[in-house]
Design an enzyme around this catalytic site. Structure first.
Site, short mmCIF file in Angstrom:
data_model
loop_
_atom_site.label_atom_id
_atom_site.label_comp_id
_atom_site.label_asym_id
_atom_site.label_seq_id
_atom_site.Cartn_x
_atom_site.Cartn_y
_atom_site.Cartn_z
CB THR A 1 -0.96 -0.05 1.21
OG1 THR A 1 -1.89 1.04 1.13
CG2 THR A 1 -0.23 0.03 2.54
CG ASN A 2 -0.16 4.73 -1.45
OD1 ASN A 2 -0.77 5.59 -0.84
ND2 ASN A 2 -0.67 4.09 -2.51
#
Ligand code: CTP
Ligand code: CA
Length: 228
Positions: free
Chosen positions: A33-34
């Site tokens: 994810t980020n």
């Protein structure tokens, strides 16, 4: 009191907006994810609702309360986000893509948790590209014939104007909004660079709530200009 009699700027419009990161699973307990917080997208959803729009917010995994009066759809992956957007876009007159969609996902999902085998070897992860949600929506007839106004965001680490201008043309959207300055992820403030076919306009450093209201005004003006 005067404000009460002012027509709301997005009255009669239906905004569809993406926000937050996506999460791309590797196995049942891990994924990539980020650091997108979703704050800018949620602030825009709130500002557009206050301006009279019907708002549908497609959100990746974030810890933010749903803005009052906004319809929210929670998703995890880019493909789920695209599906949710496609199911809702028929009603929309404005589409804003603020989500930090993961560009790649693991090529394979392991049904079972990947275990260490004791040898010290590491798993070899292969990736495939995710669908480009904004570009997909910008290519629909509704967008091409002016019934759906599409707005993109750009996160660039360098040469913002150059990269964001190219991105606007590549995605085929009338308005692209660049985040000015270093790492805005998670922060409560930002500065924005608006790029359209007329040129550029800067919205100077302010809270994301203030910027969201200014951006809603800018979009409302462009809609009036485009649709009369
Ligand atoms: N976007 C999207 N779907 C993707 C990737 C991006 O809808 N799979 C949208 C984002 O929400 C944003 C815009 O496209 O509005 C630009 O995203 P950005 O990550 O800056 O651009 P990319 O085209 O992914 O290129 P790169 O990350 O390599 O700069
Ligand atoms: Ca990207």
């Amino acid at each position: 009191l005067a404000g009460v009699f002012t027509a709301k700027k997005l009255q009669g419009q239906h905004l569809l907006i993406t926000a937050g990161p996506t999460f791309e699973a590797i196995d049942p307990v891990r994924g990539i994810t980020n650091l997108s917080s979703g704050k800018m997208g949620f602030a825009i959803a709130r500002a557009a609702r206050a301006a009279g729009a019907d708002v549908t917010l497609v959100a990746g995994p974030v810890h933010l309360p749903t803005p009052h009066g906004v319809m929210r759809i929670n998703v995890q992956s880019a493909r789920q986000m695209l599906e949710a957007v496609q199911s809702q876009v028929g009603n929309a007159s404005i589409f804003i893509a603020t989500a930090a969609v993961a560009d790649w996902r693991p090529a394979e999902f392991s049904d079972q948790k990947i275990k260490k085998d004791g040898s010290g070897d590491v798993p070899a992860l292969a990736f495939v590209e995710n669908p480009d949600i904004l570009a997909t929506i910008a290519q629909t007839d509704a967008a091409k014939y002016g019934n759906l106004y599409c707005v993109g965001f750009a996160a660039e680490s360098h040469d913002l104007l150059k990269h964001a201008s190219a991105k606007r043309l590549r995605k085929g959207v009338p308005l692209l909004v660049g985040n000015i300055g270093p790492a805005t992820f998670g922060k409560d403030d930002n500065a924005l660079l608006l790029i359209d076919d007329q040129g550029t306009k800067e919205l100077p450093h302010a809270s994301k709530d203030v910027l969201a209201r200014q951006l809603v005004d800018e979009i409302a003006q462009r809609l009036t200009a485009a649709r009369g």
